[in-house]
Design an enzyme around this catalytic site. Structure first.
Site, short mmCIF file in Angstrom:
data_model
loop_
_atom_site.label_atom_id
_atom_site.label_comp_id
_atom_site.label_asym_id
_atom_site.label_seq_id
_atom_site.Cartn_x
_atom_site.Cartn_y
_atom_site.Cartn_z
N TYR A 48 45.05 -4.75 47.97
CA TYR A 48 44.62 -3.14 48.14
C TYR A 48 45.53 -2.43 47.41
CZ TYR A 48 40.74 0.11 48.65
OH TYR A 48 40.10 1.23 48.85
N LYS A 103 19.58 -21.03 51.17
CA LYS A 103 19.44 -20.96 49.78
C LYS A 103 21.31 -21.21 49.30
CE LYS A 103 17.41 -21.79 46.09
NZ LYS A 103 16.24 -22.81 45.59
N GLU A 145 14.19 -16.28 43.69
CA GLU A 145 13.70 -16.82 44.68
C GLU A 145 12.48 -16.82 44.80
OE1 GLU A 145 13.96 -21.00 46.66
OE2 GLU A 145 15.63 -19.09 44.36
N ASP A 146 11.53 -17.23 45.36
CA ASP A 146 10.52 -16.62 46.09
C ASP A 146 9.54 -15.63 45.40
OD1 ASP A 146 10.50 -19.03 47.25
OD2 ASP A 146 11.43 -17.99 48.61
N GLY A 205 0.93 -22.58 38.63
CA GLY A 205 1.69 -21.19 39.00
C GLY A 205 3.33 -21.58 38.36
N ASN A 296 4.16 -28.72 50.40
CA ASN A 296 4.94 -29.42 51.46
C ASN A 296 3.96 -28.10 52.72
OD1 ASN A 296 7.17 -31.24 52.42
ND2 ASN A 296 8.54 -29.62 50.68
N ASN A 326 14.82 -29.51 45.30
CA ASN A 326 15.10 -27.87 44.06
C ASN A 326 17.15 -28.51 44.24
OD1 ASN A 326 13.38 -27.81 43.48
ND2 ASN A 326 13.45 -25.93 43.70
#
Length: 399
Positions: A48, A103, A145-146, A205, A296, A326
């Site tokens: 620092y 993830k 994501e999603d 999609g 799924n 994935n």
């Protein structure tokens, strides 16, 4: 009478006794840890102030040094708005966090890449893009994501245009890479080629569109994509911009009608939509077909049914052979891109990832092994190496 004591956490505590998933998630699944010691005054003055000022000044003078003297080049932002989470749908940013943490630990476990979950409290496309652009200086890459379709397409495109770091929507491209790898090996196993196959994708999609694109790029003979209203073709008047583009490079055979019409004589079924395909329709596929039913937890075609007609069967589930997962793709893809400081992830890099992934089990091929296990230690190094080499070959590598 004694007052009733209410424990606000009692439901969660009881859940932990019943379901180990709650116990595992208590307190979250990840933490930040230091890579340098801070044991005394000397360590503190280096990590620092005042030591850090020298590094900050050097970066201010030569901005590219940020990659050498911070963690930027080895960290990815995992960004979601919580609108299309796994099989759960639009559950919001807070409820999406366990998935984003998951993830992040997969990035670290399988690719050696640090990742930070970021759940945004907005579903507005402009706000998401602007927020990620403002966060980008802290990261070497962005994993979307999603995020629900069709917004996910525009968000990825606009971020790619505005940022000079890799932006990758895993629901699209990760699924596509692993699907292509498994299909390549299925053709090798059965003595066929991609160029002679006609595929049908159920679902237009994020995943369906990306799979169609990568299959066409890889040289498949033909591919038709279906949505709830049937085959996507240029004669339809109800198409979104994304589906209109899709119609322009798919369905060379000019098929109209529904999924069952498209399946007649088809060589490949790829399911990324849910729902159930009637067995009678599966029976009309070409002899020795391939069935990749990846919904799924319930595949569009149950493996027991698929095996009656198909030579190779894959699902998205871990309790059946040939899981299209994935995690086989995204850790190595980002590791390779970050290794060479790629400015973006190209189609060539994705295809290189698929080819490397397929090659991992090239000498072990069987009907139950056309794709490696996520726990195969050869996967991430092979994908990383191939993606880095492709980035250099395509001119997007900066080291």
């Amino acid at each position: 009478m004694a007052a009733e004591i209410i424990n606000p956490r009692s439901d969660a505590d009881q859940s932990e006794l019943i379901d180990p998933a709650f116990a595992l998630h208590r307190g979250g699944k990840m933490e930040i840890s230091a890579t340098v010691p801070v044991r005394d005054r000397d360590d503190l003055s280096l990590a620092y102030t005042p030591g850090v000022a020298k590094v900050c000044t050097a970066i201010a003078e030569q901005p590219e040094l940020v990659h050498d003297y911070t963690w930027k080049s080895q960290v990815v932002a995992v960004v979601t708005d919580g609108t299309a989470v796994l099989g759960l749908g639009d559950i919001g940013p807070e409820a999406s966090l366990p998935v984003m943490e998951g993830k992040a630990i997969l990035f670290k476990q399988f690719g050696g890449v640090d990742a930070v979950p970021i759940a945004l409290d907005t579903t507005d496309t402009d706000e998401i893009v602007d927020t990620v652009v403002r966060l980008a200086p802290s990261f070497g890459g962005v994993n979307l994501e999603d995020i629900s379709a069709p917004r996910c397409f525009e968000i990825e495109r606009r971020l790619q245009e505005r940022l000079d770091i890799p932006v990758f929507h895993d629901d699209q491209h990760g699924t596509a890479v692993v699907t292509l790898a498994a299909l390549r090996n299925a053709t090798v196993l059965t003595g066929r080629s991609l160029g002679e196959l006609r595929a049908v994708i159920s679902g237009a999609g994020a995943a369906g569109v990306a799979i169609a694109k990568i299959l066409v790029e890889a040289g498949i003979g033909d591919v038709a994509v279906t949505d709830r209203r049937g085959v996507v073709h240029s004669g339809r008047t109800d198409l979104t911009d994304v589906k209109r583009e899709l119609a322009g490079f798919t369905n060379k055979a000019g098929i109209t009608g529904g999924l069952e019409d498209a399946l007649s004589g088809a060589d490949v079924f790829i399911g990324v939509s849910g729902g159930t395909v009637p067995e009678a329709a599966v029976a009309t596929m070409a002899k020795g077909a391939y069935v990749f039913a990846m919904a799924n937890p319930n595949p569009e075609i149950h493996p027991d049914v698929a095996h009656k007609y198909a030579s190779v069967v894959a699902t998205g589930r871990s309790d059946y052979p040939n899981q299209i997962n994935n995690v086989l793709a995204f850790p190595g893809i980002f590791a390779g891109a970050l290794q060479v400081r790629a400015s973006r992830i190209t189609e060539g890099m994705k295809i290189a990832a698929a080819e490397a992934l397929a090659a991992v089990v090239h000498d072990e091929l069987s009907a139950d092994c056309v794709i490696p296990s996520p726990f195969d230690p050869r996967v991430a190094p092979a994908v990383t190496k191939a993606v880095a080499a492709a980035a250099r070959a395509e001119g997007v590598a900066r080291r």
